[in-house]
Design a protein around this motif. Sequence first.
Motif, PDB file in Angstrom:
ATOM      1  N   LEU A 164       0.829  -1.206   0.000  1.00  0.00           N
ATOM      2  CA  LEU A 164       0.000   0.000   0.000  1.00  0.00           C
ATOM      3  C   LEU A 164       0.865   1.259   0.000  1.00  0.00           C
ATOM      4  O   LEU A 164       2.007   1.241   0.454  1.00  0.00           O
ATOM      5  CB  LEU A 164      -0.912   0.021   1.228  1.00  0.00           C
ATOM      6  N   THR A 165       0.294   2.341  -0.482  1.00  0.00           N
ATOM      7  CA  THR A 165       0.971   3.634  -0.408  1.00  0.00           C
ATOM      8  C   THR A 165       0.953   4.109   1.044  1.00  0.00           C
ATOM      9  O   THR A 165       0.265   3.535   1.894  1.00  0.00           O
ATOM     10  CB  THR A 165       0.259   4.673  -1.288  1.00  0.00           C
ATOM     11  N   GLY A 182      -2.514   4.874   1.916  1.00  0.00           N
ATOM     12  CA  GLY A 182      -3.292   3.640   2.043  1.00  0.00           C
ATOM     13  C   GLY A 182      -3.028   2.956   3.376  1.00  0.00           C
ATOM     14  O   GLY A 182      -3.962   2.467   4.030  1.00  0.00           O
ATOM     15  N   ARG A 208      -4.834   4.901   6.045  1.00  0.00           N
ATOM     16  CA  ARG A 208      -6.271   4.584   6.079  1.00  0.00           C
ATOM     17  C   ARG A 208      -6.528   3.269   6.818  1.00  0.00           C
ATOM     18  O   ARG A 208      -7.419   3.179   7.661  1.00  0.00           O
ATOM     19  CB  ARG A 208      -6.830   4.481   4.661  1.00  0.00           C
TER      20      ARG A 208
END
Length: 170
Positions: free
Chosen positions: A86-87, A90, A93
């Motif tokens: 994930l970034t 991301g 989140r």
Amino acid sequence: MPGIVVRYVRLIDRISDYVGYLAASLIFLMGGTLMFDAFTRNFIRMPVHWAIELTQFTLAAYYFMGGAFTLKNDSHVRMDLWYSTLTERGRARLDLLTSVCLIFYLAVLLLGAISSLQYAIATDERRFSIWNPSVIPIKSLMVACLILMLMQGLALVLKHLAVLRGEKLQ
């Protein structure tokens, strides 16, 4: 982020570090107590009946006091199936979602701990053993450490929100 948020996060991080380092030093108390017990049991042939229970209480303190430190340093176990792909946003989140779940879990645990502490105080609860120690101190510590973990959980939420806003809180 507002200055009060930054100060809150820094304060809670500092307290978590202090309590975590204090918890780490408890390993020496546990080791010393167990060595004393082994010495008195095997060489003097006069066992002390409180050593094992003191070590159990110290281990409980070690476990609870290390909780906020572990959260702050992101040292808990994570099953990394796709998290690393994930970034940064991301991950923030996903971490925000899990932090909210963590806060809910800790809040429920705190309610149970407070109830257990109230019962221990009302009945002067003690362990059933030769030593017969009160459980009020360890239950009080458990409540205090759960409050610190909740406060650290809130600090984590604020950190993740800052990342989502493109800011850093540290």
